[in-house]
Design a protein around this motif. Sequence first.
Motif, PDB file in Angstrom:
ATOM      1  N   THR A   1      40.782  -9.170  -2.328  1.00  0.00           N
ATOM      2  CA  THR A   1      40.108  -9.231  -1.036  1.00  0.00           C
ATOM      3  C   THR A   1      38.950  -8.238  -1.002  1.00  0.00           C
ATOM      4  O   THR A   1      39.103  -7.086  -1.402  1.00  0.00           O
ATOM      5  CB  THR A   1      41.091  -8.894   0.113  1.00  0.00           C
ATOM      6  N   LEU A   2      37.795  -8.719  -0.577  1.00  0.00           N
ATOM      7  CA  LEU A   2      36.605  -7.884  -0.387  1.00  0.00           C
ATOM      8  C   LEU A   2      35.961  -8.332   0.925  1.00  0.00           C
ATOM      9  O   LEU A   2      36.265  -9.415   1.430  1.00  0.00           O
ATOM     10  CB  LEU A   2      35.601  -8.106  -1.525  1.00  0.00           C
ATOM     11  N   THR A   3      35.051  -7.513   1.472  1.00  0.00           N
ATOM     12  CA  THR A   3      34.222  -8.049   2.546  1.00  0.00           C
ATOM     13  C   THR A   3      33.163  -8.941   1.890  1.00  0.00           C
ATOM     14  O   THR A   3      32.895  -8.837   0.684  1.00  0.00           O
ATOM     15  CB  THR A   3      33.501  -6.924   3.321  1.00  0.00           C
ATOM     16  N   ALA A   4      32.562  -9.814   2.698  1.00  0.00           N
ATOM     17  CA  ALA A   4      31.523 -10.707   2.159  1.00  0.00           C
ATOM     18  C   ALA A   4      30.379  -9.888   1.567  1.00  0.00           C
ATOM     19  O   ALA A   4      29.828 -10.232   0.508  1.00  0.00           O
ATOM     20  CB  ALA A   4      31.014 -11.634   3.260  1.00  0.00           C
ATOM     21  N   GLU A   5      30.026  -8.804   2.233  1.00  0.00           N
ATOM     22  CA  GLU A   5      28.923  -7.965   1.760  1.00  0.00           C
ATOM     23  C   GLU A   5      29.266  -7.284   0.425  1.00  0.00           C
ATOM     24  O   GLU A   5      28.448  -7.265  -0.498  1.00  0.00           O
ATOM     25  CB  GLU A   5      28.608  -6.904   2.824  1.00  0.00           C
ATOM     26  N   GLU A   6      30.494  -6.738   0.328  1.00  0.00           N
ATOM     27  CA  GLU A   6      30.933  -6.148  -0.945  1.00  0.00           C
ATOM     28  C   GLU A   6      30.900  -7.200  -2.053  1.00  0.00           C
ATOM     29  O   GLU A   6      30.432  -6.943  -3.162  1.00  0.00           O
ATOM     30  CB  GLU A   6      32.381  -5.633  -0.822  1.00  0.00           C
ATOM     31  N   HIS A   7      31.466  -8.360  -1.741  1.00  0.00           N
ATOM     32  CA  HIS A   7      31.500  -9.442  -2.721  1.00  0.00           C
ATOM     33  C   HIS A   7      30.108  -9.732  -3.271  1.00  0.00           C
ATOM     34  O   HIS A   7      29.900  -9.831  -4.486  1.00  0.00           O
ATOM     35  CB  HIS A   7      32.089 -10.711  -2.089  1.00  0.00           C
ATOM     36  N   ASP A   8      29.148  -9.873  -2.368  1.00  0.00           N
ATOM     37  CA  ASP A   8      27.803 -10.263  -2.806  1.00  0.00           C
ATOM     38  C   ASP A   8      27.123  -9.162  -3.612  1.00  0.00           C
ATOM     39  O   ASP A   8      26.376  -9.448  -4.552  1.00  0.00           O
ATOM     40  CB  ASP A   8      26.952 -10.660  -1.596  1.00  0.00           C
ATOM     41  N   LYS A   9      27.401  -7.911  -3.271  1.00  0.00           N
ATOM     42  CA  LYS A   9      26.850  -6.793  -4.057  1.00  0.00           C
ATOM     43  C   LYS A   9      27.464  -6.774  -5.456  1.00  0.00           C
ATOM     44  O   LYS A   9      26.759  -6.588  -6.450  1.00  0.00           O
ATOM     45  CB  LYS A   9      27.151  -5.454  -3.359  1.00  0.00           C
ATOM     46  N   VAL A  10      28.774  -6.936  -5.519  1.00  0.00           N
ATOM     47  CA  VAL A  10      29.465  -6.907  -6.812  1.00  0.00           C
ATOM     48  C   VAL A  10      28.950  -8.028  -7.717  1.00  0.00           C
ATOM     49  O   VAL A  10      28.577  -7.790  -8.879  1.00  0.00           O
ATOM     50  CB  VAL A  10      30.993  -7.038  -6.619  1.00  0.00           C
ATOM     51  N   PHE A  11      28.875  -9.249  -7.205  1.00  0.00           N
ATOM     52  CA  PHE A  11      28.502 -10.371  -8.062  1.00  0.00           C
ATOM     53  C   PHE A  11      26.998 -10.413  -8.348  1.00  0.00           C
ATOM     54  O   PHE A  11      26.585 -10.956  -9.371  1.00  0.00           O
ATOM     55  CB  PHE A  11      29.082 -11.688  -7.532  1.00  0.00           C
ATOM     56  N   ALA A  12      26.205  -9.809  -7.471  1.00  0.00           N
ATOM     57  CA  ALA A  12      24.785  -9.642  -7.804  1.00  0.00           C
ATOM     58  C   ALA A  12      24.650  -8.823  -9.079  1.00  0.00           C
ATOM     59  O   ALA A  12      23.856  -9.145  -9.964  1.00  0.00           O
ATOM     60  CB  ALA A  12      24.038  -8.964  -6.656  1.00  0.00           C
TER      61      ALA A  12
END
Lengths: 299, 299
Positions: free
Chosen positions: A172-183
Amino acid sequence: MNKIVIFGVGLIGGSFARALKQVGAVGTVVGMGRSPQSMARALELGIIDEIGSDPAQALDGADLVLLAAPVAQTGAILASIAPHLQPGTIVTDAGSTKSDVVAAARAALGDKVAQFVPGHPIAGRETNGPDAAIVDLYRGKKVVLTPLVENAAADVAKVAGAWRACGAILHTLTAEEHDKVFAAVSHLPHLLAFALVDDIANKPHAPLLFQYAASGFRDFTRIAGSSPEMWRDISLANQPALLHELDAYLAQLTSLRAHLATLDGAAIETVYASAQHARQQWIEAIEAAELPASASPTE
Amino acid sequence: MNKIVIFGVGLIGGSFARALKQVGAVGTVVGMGRSPQSMARALELGIIDEIGSDPAQALDGADLVLLAAPVAQTGAILASIAPHLQPGTIVTDAGSTKSDVVAAARAALGDKVAQFVPGHPIAGRETNGPDAAIVDLYRGKKVVLTPLVENAAADVAKVAGAWRACGAILHTLTAEEHDKVFAAVSHLPHLLAFALVDDIANKPHAPLLFQYAASGFRDFTRIAGSSPEMWRDISLANQPALLHELDAYLAQLTSLRAHLATLDGAAIETVYASAQHARQQWIEAIEAAELPASASPTE
């Protein structure tokens, strides 16, 4: 679950259906999609039990809806199902970016957005379409959920349970964390690989260059063999985080260029050695994490 | 050949010796190196027949000398053998860069530089040392020779013949062409992969990032697992060509950044699609080139 609806029955959606059917976790699977051929093929392969005719009929009595169509269609699909979304139905998705999907869901679903639990399975294959769908695509793979503040815990647990039934490991991540990580670990490497191959392909002596490219180049550029349309969409959808990572990388390259220009071998070695060490630790951590699973007598 | 001398009997030098012995192309192999343990191990494994005590004794009556020690030692090794180099002996090397090796050879060998035929076998493995040496390392692999204007055609042919006896496919480039080509398809990708892993490793949330890195990242960064010292030396040795390629790539990234900043999907897709297409063509060309060999009844 008695009934699930899957929009897009290719590799991602089809493998989800196959895995749930395998463990008896679902009654009826209804497929929805734009290609009649793909729908017919998915029915023929037993991936789905019915081809949905329209959203109202398809969603009636559904426990779960999975959006597994190209992400550019997310807003339109959510808008088409919004009027027919019954209180007991949970919607989730499989998109590679999450902030844009959340924004699209808020716009399309309005008050019903609490029924939408965003997700991203980290799994894939080189092939696509219903024939590429396999029962164990998600076994041992990560699925990241990025729940909304509006989501009920029980609804998040229901989506997590479906993925666990497919053999996935839930994060589980926040949407913002997710997008930073996968960027950083996925979207930027794809952009860099596409950029390098295009750079080389446009040089006047490109045929000579490709003639001497070897296995290191082959691995480095493997992700540049991915779908240009899909990665254009991901790059645009995650533009703010990707720009941020690209700028950090450009600063890193500019610094390394200065070391090279001044023949500063010690500074170059510091960067190379830090990278080699970090990668080695990462590989060892992956291998350690994989050991219990492969040693398990139930596997 | 009655006698060859190999400086450095690890993966590269040891595999050369093993391949030549396998086909009966050499009488005596003399090993030279800084590590007594490696020399003893190479003798024990039957890679070499003798451990050379000093250059005068080792080079006496030698047909061929191969330099396969780390490239930073090239100048010193050439200087040590120069006084003992007899007219019938040819010297070659296995370095990843060629202009700097040629310059070192001219400085160390003087009038005898005509006896030096520079070379670069395009082959490798993850492991190193005498135990990593295998008989078929060069089978089907490219070896690039970059002959000097001073070289006699017969001497170039002799070096080419030795590599052909190892199963390699011979190519010829000038040293300058060689260094430009490998700056683009090998040295730059290594620099980019090291830079990315170091960039990520230095972020405060590095552990989170590595946790979600998957198979695409693993392949993209595989070359960042290479020896930092070796790649520092290669980067410095090929600095002019590498700087040129790095600048071209920085310009490409800056252009792509502008497309991303303005959300110009069409321009992004053009780059990605060109790369995907070029890579696909390259992979098809490789596979077509490999077909005759694998279909050959002599293989």
